[in-house]
Write a protein that holds these residues in place. Sequence first.
Motif, mmCIF file in Angstrom:
data_model
loop_
_atom_site.group_PDB
_atom_site.id
_atom_site.type_symbol
_atom_site.label_atom_id
_atom_site.label_comp_id
_atom_site.label_asym_id
_atom_site.label_seq_id
_atom_site.Cartn_x
_atom_site.Cartn_y
_atom_site.Cartn_z
ATOM 1 N N UNK A 1 0.839 -1.175 0.000
ATOM 2 C CA UNK A 1 0.000 0.000 0.000
ATOM 3 C C UNK A 1 0.890 1.246 0.000
ATOM 4 N N UNK A 2 0.629 2.139 -0.898
ATOM 5 C CA UNK A 2 1.410 3.358 -1.016
ATOM 6 C C UNK A 2 0.855 4.438 -0.089
ATOM 7 N N UNK A 3 1.730 5.118 0.623
ATOM 8 C CA UNK A 3 1.287 6.183 1.521
ATOM 9 C C UNK A 3 1.719 7.529 0.971
ATOM 10 N N UNK A 4 0.883 8.509 1.142
ATOM 11 C CA UNK A 4 1.170 9.861 0.717
ATOM 12 C C UNK A 4 1.700 10.620 1.938
ATOM 13 N N UNK A 5 2.994 10.866 1.980
ATOM 14 C CA UNK A 5 3.613 11.495 3.154
ATOM 15 C C UNK A 5 3.144 12.926 3.360
ATOM 16 N N UNK A 6 2.885 13.654 2.284
ATOM 17 C CA UNK A 6 2.401 15.031 2.426
ATOM 18 C C UNK A 6 1.013 15.043 3.065
ATOM 19 N N UNK A 7 0.163 14.105 2.669
ATOM 20 C CA UNK A 7 -1.170 14.034 3.253
ATOM 21 C C UNK A 7 -1.091 13.658 4.732
ATOM 22 N N UNK A 8 -0.192 12.742 5.072
ATOM 23 C CA UNK A 8 -0.027 12.347 6.469
ATOM 24 C C UNK A 8 0.454 13.527 7.308
ATOM 25 N N UNK A 9 1.406 14.298 6.801
ATOM 26 C CA UNK A 9 1.894 15.472 7.542
ATOM 27 C C UNK A 9 0.794 16.513 7.711
ATOM 28 N N UNK A 10 -0.020 16.707 6.667
ATOM 29 C CA UNK A 10 -1.123 17.665 6.734
ATOM 30 C C UNK A 10 -2.144 17.225 7.774
ATOM 31 N N UNK A 11 -2.496 15.936 7.766
ATOM 32 C CA UNK A 11 -3.476 15.438 8.722
ATOM 33 C C UNK A 11 -2.942 15.483 10.150
ATOM 34 N N UNK A 12 -1.655 15.235 10.334
ATOM 35 C CA UNK A 12 -1.069 15.364 11.671
ATOM 36 C C UNK A 12 -1.102 16.815 12.145
ATOM 37 N N UNK A 13 -0.862 17.759 11.225
ATOM 38 C CA UNK A 13 -0.949 19.177 11.584
ATOM 39 C C UNK A 13 -2.361 19.562 12.002
ATOM 40 N N UNK A 14 -3.356 19.078 11.258
ATOM 41 C CA UNK A 14 -4.758 19.344 11.610
ATOM 42 C C UNK A 14 -5.086 18.714 12.966
ATOM 43 N N UNK A 15 -4.594 17.501 13.185
ATOM 44 C CA UNK A 15 -4.840 16.829 14.463
ATOM 45 C C UNK A 15 -4.273 17.639 15.617
ATOM 46 N N UNK A 16 -3.027 18.086 15.507
ATOM 47 C CA UNK A 16 -2.409 18.815 16.605
ATOM 48 C C UNK A 16 -3.050 20.183 16.812
ATOM 49 N N UNK A 17 -3.513 20.822 15.735
ATOM 50 C CA UNK A 17 -4.231 22.086 15.873
ATOM 51 C C UNK A 17 -5.551 21.855 16.606
ATOM 52 N N UNK A 18 -6.274 20.825 16.213
ATOM 53 C CA UNK A 18 -7.528 20.492 16.898
ATOM 54 C C UNK A 18 -7.297 20.078 18.334
ATOM 55 N N UNK A 19 -6.201 19.374 18.565
ATOM 56 C CA UNK A 19 -5.855 18.949 19.915
ATOM 57 C C UNK A 19 -5.595 20.166 20.800
ATOM 58 N N UNK A 20 -4.886 21.151 20.278
ATOM 59 C CA UNK A 20 -4.618 22.369 21.040
ATOM 60 C C UNK A 20 -5.911 23.115 21.348
ATOM 61 N N UNK A 21 -6.801 23.222 20.372
ATOM 62 C CA UNK A 21 -8.077 23.910 20.591
ATOM 63 C C UNK A 21 -8.903 23.170 21.640
ATOM 64 N N UNK A 22 -8.949 21.849 21.541
ATOM 65 C CA UNK A 22 -9.698 21.062 22.521
ATOM 66 C C UNK A 22 -9.082 21.184 23.911
ATOM 67 N N UNK A 23 -7.744 21.246 23.982
ATOM 68 C CA UNK A 23 -7.068 21.442 25.259
ATOM 69 C C UNK A 23 -7.449 22.788 25.864
ATOM 70 N N UNK A 24 -7.450 23.838 25.042
ATOM 71 C CA UNK A 24 -7.817 25.173 25.540
ATOM 72 C C UNK A 24 -9.266 25.191 26.008
ATOM 73 N N UNK A 25 -10.155 24.526 25.271
ATOM 74 C CA UNK A 25 -11.559 24.464 25.687
ATOM 75 C C UNK A 25 -11.725 23.683 26.986
ATOM 76 N N UNK A 26 -10.997 22.590 27.110
ATOM 77 C CA UNK A 26 -11.132 21.761 28.309
ATOM 78 C C UNK A 26 -10.667 22.498 29.554
#
Length: 118
Positions: A1-26
């Motif tokens: 299975x071929x992985x798209x590294x740029x997509x993985x980096x983008x999704x990790x960035x979105x995850x960490x941004x959402x994680x920070x927002x959820x942390x601030x809300x909590x």
Amino acid sequence: MRTNNELIKFLEGIYWLGFFVLFALAITSGSLPIQITFIIVFIIGSFINTVKNELKRKNLKLNRKNILAEMPTQLFAFVVGGLILALVIYLINLWYGFIFILLIGGLLYTFTKSFRGK
């Protein structure tokens, strides 16, 4: 299975941004459902990160077969770590209760001892 590294980096960035927002809300809201959601997202994220780092450490590709093979080992380690953490928290609370009882008992003993002599 071929992985798209740029997509993985983008999704990790979105995850960490959402994680920070959820942390601030909590922290700021004081709402229990948001705090529970933050804890669940944190546990899932840390589990995924642990599996990914372990695969990197073993020099294995990040594919479905290797991820599924690594998950039971990491899940077992995660559960054992959680149980040890729960035991430590329990023992700390038990120790504080024990010290509190000894302090109160010692305080009461000094009061009764000082009144006996007179």
